[in-house]
Write an enzyme that holds these catalytic residues in place. Structure first.
Site, PDB file in Angstrom:
ATOM      1  N   ARG A 220      25.801 -22.992 -44.680  1.00 40.87           N
ATOM      2  CA  ARG A 220      24.389 -23.267 -44.972  1.00 40.87           C
ATOM      3  C   ARG A 220      23.646 -21.981 -45.325  1.00 40.87           C
ATOM      4  O   ARG A 220      22.881 -21.919 -46.285  1.00 40.87           O
ATOM      5  CB  ARG A 220      23.717 -23.928 -43.768  1.00 40.87           C
TER       6      ARG A 220
ATOM      7  N   CYS B  76      13.076 -16.718 -32.366  1.00 39.14           N
ATOM      8  CA  CYS B  76      13.101 -16.619 -30.909  1.00 39.14           C
ATOM      9  C   CYS B  76      13.899 -17.720 -30.242  1.00 39.14           C
ATOM     10  O   CYS B  76      13.736 -17.990 -29.062  1.00 39.14           O
ATOM     11  CB  CYS B  76      11.694 -16.606 -30.351  1.00 39.14           C
TER      12      CYS B  76
END
Lengths: 235, 290
Positions: free
Chosen positions: B236, B190
């Site tokens: 990443r 979120c």
């Protein structure tokens, strides 16, 4: 020698710091009494509905996830209709104190992150009892696999903000009244391509569920004023 | 009227260190640090805050001989007209819990103090440090999300797209990634791609310390720090997915929790260093600090 202006600037800073400290609200007001839990008040079974606890279908819970820090308690249940087989997902999340960083996250912000696009998002006056209306919002979220109809409301203390801006203003208003409010997110959803039917189902489910909650605890979900109206209308 | 009274403003000692200002700044800074510490600095959206403040102060401290020699106190009326609204912002922000307002107020107060001691020319001379310090002011969450939500989608798309091209069983829905039987999130679902602000800040620090004489080149590198931060995130995620597929979920989650942040910063710094190394011949020669 210390310049006079520096003493003045320093003093103005110390004074401002003190003013801010004096104005800062410290009183936390939570409608959920300490020690009690949302799940105690929410019926597992009622009328034709059975339920089972589920984890939030789309957000895998981790210990330090945002949701875990945001909410003190989250209840997620899938209610199924014994007769028709209809399934309604309920999510109730409560956070004790609403601050700048730790405050309710609104589904219209979060759903897109889970790969849904919102095809409809509109405020709505939700009827929760005879003559008792609650400001809520309804969404239609579409992903590649399914369509969801959602109805939700947020309670911030005794406020019911229907968008992010209102939520911020309500928080400011509470701070002006010198308290820190609690927050509740109540979300109901159906995975259903017929959204009109789903909204109809959800809007009959909500009053039926609320009618099962003890009258003196209803305020946790719909605020004090509406809880009183609800109890009066029912009796 | 606006003219500065020169006789009054030329400081005799030029120490550049003033106890009343330090006490004033501490009175504002300590409560702000407590608020920021509990809410922003402990999240990945603002973990770089203390680092930026510490290094920013250090960068200014390195300029102290220059500041003492050539700084001239600023106009008191300008100081006041910056200080009054800034203190108002601070009070409103701290009292009513609007962290951006509070931090911005504090930033302007500190800037006004600097101006009061050393004048406008020194602010212009050290503009890069002041821009860098601005990264310690947390942007409003909703703005940050608005900008970084699409970025997060983009990063998820790119990372899974590249791995799919290599024939790996990877897909994503929104920011939920699926690798074989595993599923995980690109940071908290979120929120946006929070680490991006910190990554840009660390790149700026490198750029400043490796500063070339041309300001155009500095600005060019600073702008490049944005795509670098995005690419660092793509790398990443790819590392995370590959670790999950090859070494299992436990190893990947462990890596995620203990090293992800540091690895992310190392990748970003490495990339900006490589770009600088490759492009340096284009800019004029390196300038040494006095």
């Amino acid at each position: 020698m210390i310049a006079r202006r520096e003493v003045l600037i320093g003093a103005a800073c110390v004074l401002s710091s003190g003013t801010a400290l004096a104005l800062k609200p410290r009183r936390k007001v939570s409608l959920l009494p300490p020690g009690s839990k949302l799940s105690d008040f929410l019926p597992r079974k009622f009328d034709q509905w059975d339920s089972r606890d589920v984890s939030d279908l789309y957000a895998p819970e981790t210990a330090d996830s945002l949701a875990a820090r945001l909410y003190g308690e989250t209840v997620a249940r899938l209610y199924s209709d014994r007769r028709s087989g209809a399934q309604i997902m309920m999510l109730m999340a409560h956070g004790d104190s609403q601050s700048n960083e730790l405050q309710l996250h609104r589904p219209e912000v979060c759903y897109p992150a889970f790969g849904f696009s919102l095809t409809a998002s509109a405020p709505l006056e939700l009827q929760i009892g005879k003559g008792v209306m609650l400001p809520a919002r309804r969404l239609v979220a579409q992903s590649s696999q399914q369509r969801q109809a959602l109805v939700y409301w947020t309670r911030l203390g005794e406020y019911f903000p229907v968008n992010v801006t209102e939520q911020r203003l309500n928080r400011l208003d509470a701070a002006m009244h010198r308290y820190i409010p609690d927050g509740l997110l109540a979300r109901f959803s159906m995975a259903e391509s017929d959204t009109t039917g789903a909204f109809k189902e959800i809007s009959t489910f909500i009053p039926a569920l609320l009618a099962q909650i003890p009258g003196d605890r209803l305020n946790v979900f719909v605020g004090t004023a509406r809880a009183q109206q609800f109890v009066r209308a029912g009796s | 009227m606006v003219g500065v009274d020169q006789a009054a403003t030329v400081r005799s000692n030029g120490a550049g260190f003033s106890w009343p200002l330090v006490i004033g700044l501490a009175a504002l800074g300590v409560p702000a640090a407590l608020t920021l510490g509990s809410e922003i600095w402990s999240s990945d959206a603002g973990a770089h805050g203390p680092l930026v403040i510490a290094t920013g102060i250090w960068l200014l401290w390195r300029q102290r001989s220059e500041l003492q020699a050539h700084g001239h106190p600023g106009n008191i009326w300008i100081v006041c007209s910056a200080l009054v609204p800034a203190l108002g912002m601070y009070i409103a922000g701290e009292a009513f819990d609007f962290i951006t307002l509070e931090a911005l107020g504090l930033y302007i107060v500190a800037g006004a103090m600097f101006y009061s001691l050393f004048g406008a020319r020194q602010i212009v001379r050290n503009w890069f440090i002041f821009v860098y310090l601005l990264f310690a002011v947390p942007p409003p969450r909703s703005w940050l999300d608005m900008v970084t939500f699409p970025l997060k989608q983009f990063v998820s798309n790119l990372a899974t797209g590249i791995l799919q091209l290599c024939g790996l069983p990877v897909s994503h829905q929104g920011v939920v990634l699926y690798a074989a039987q595993y599923q995980f999130l690109v940071e908290d679902a979120c929120s946006g791609l929070n680490s991006i602000i910190g990554l840009i800040a660390i790149s700026l620090l490198y750029i400043y310390l490796a500063r070339r004489s041309s300001w155009r080149y500095t600005v060019f590198l600073a702008i490049l720090s944005i795509p670098v931060a995005i690419i660092a995130n793509v790398i990443r995620i790819m590392v995370l997915i590959l670790l999950t597929l090859w070494a299992g979920d436990d190893v990947a989650q462990g890596f995620m929790h203990f090293a992800a942040g540091i690895v992310l910063f190392a990748i970003a710094l490495g990339l900006i260093f490589l770009i600088d190394f490759a492009l340096a011949p284009l800019s004029s020669s390196k300038r040494e600090f006095a």
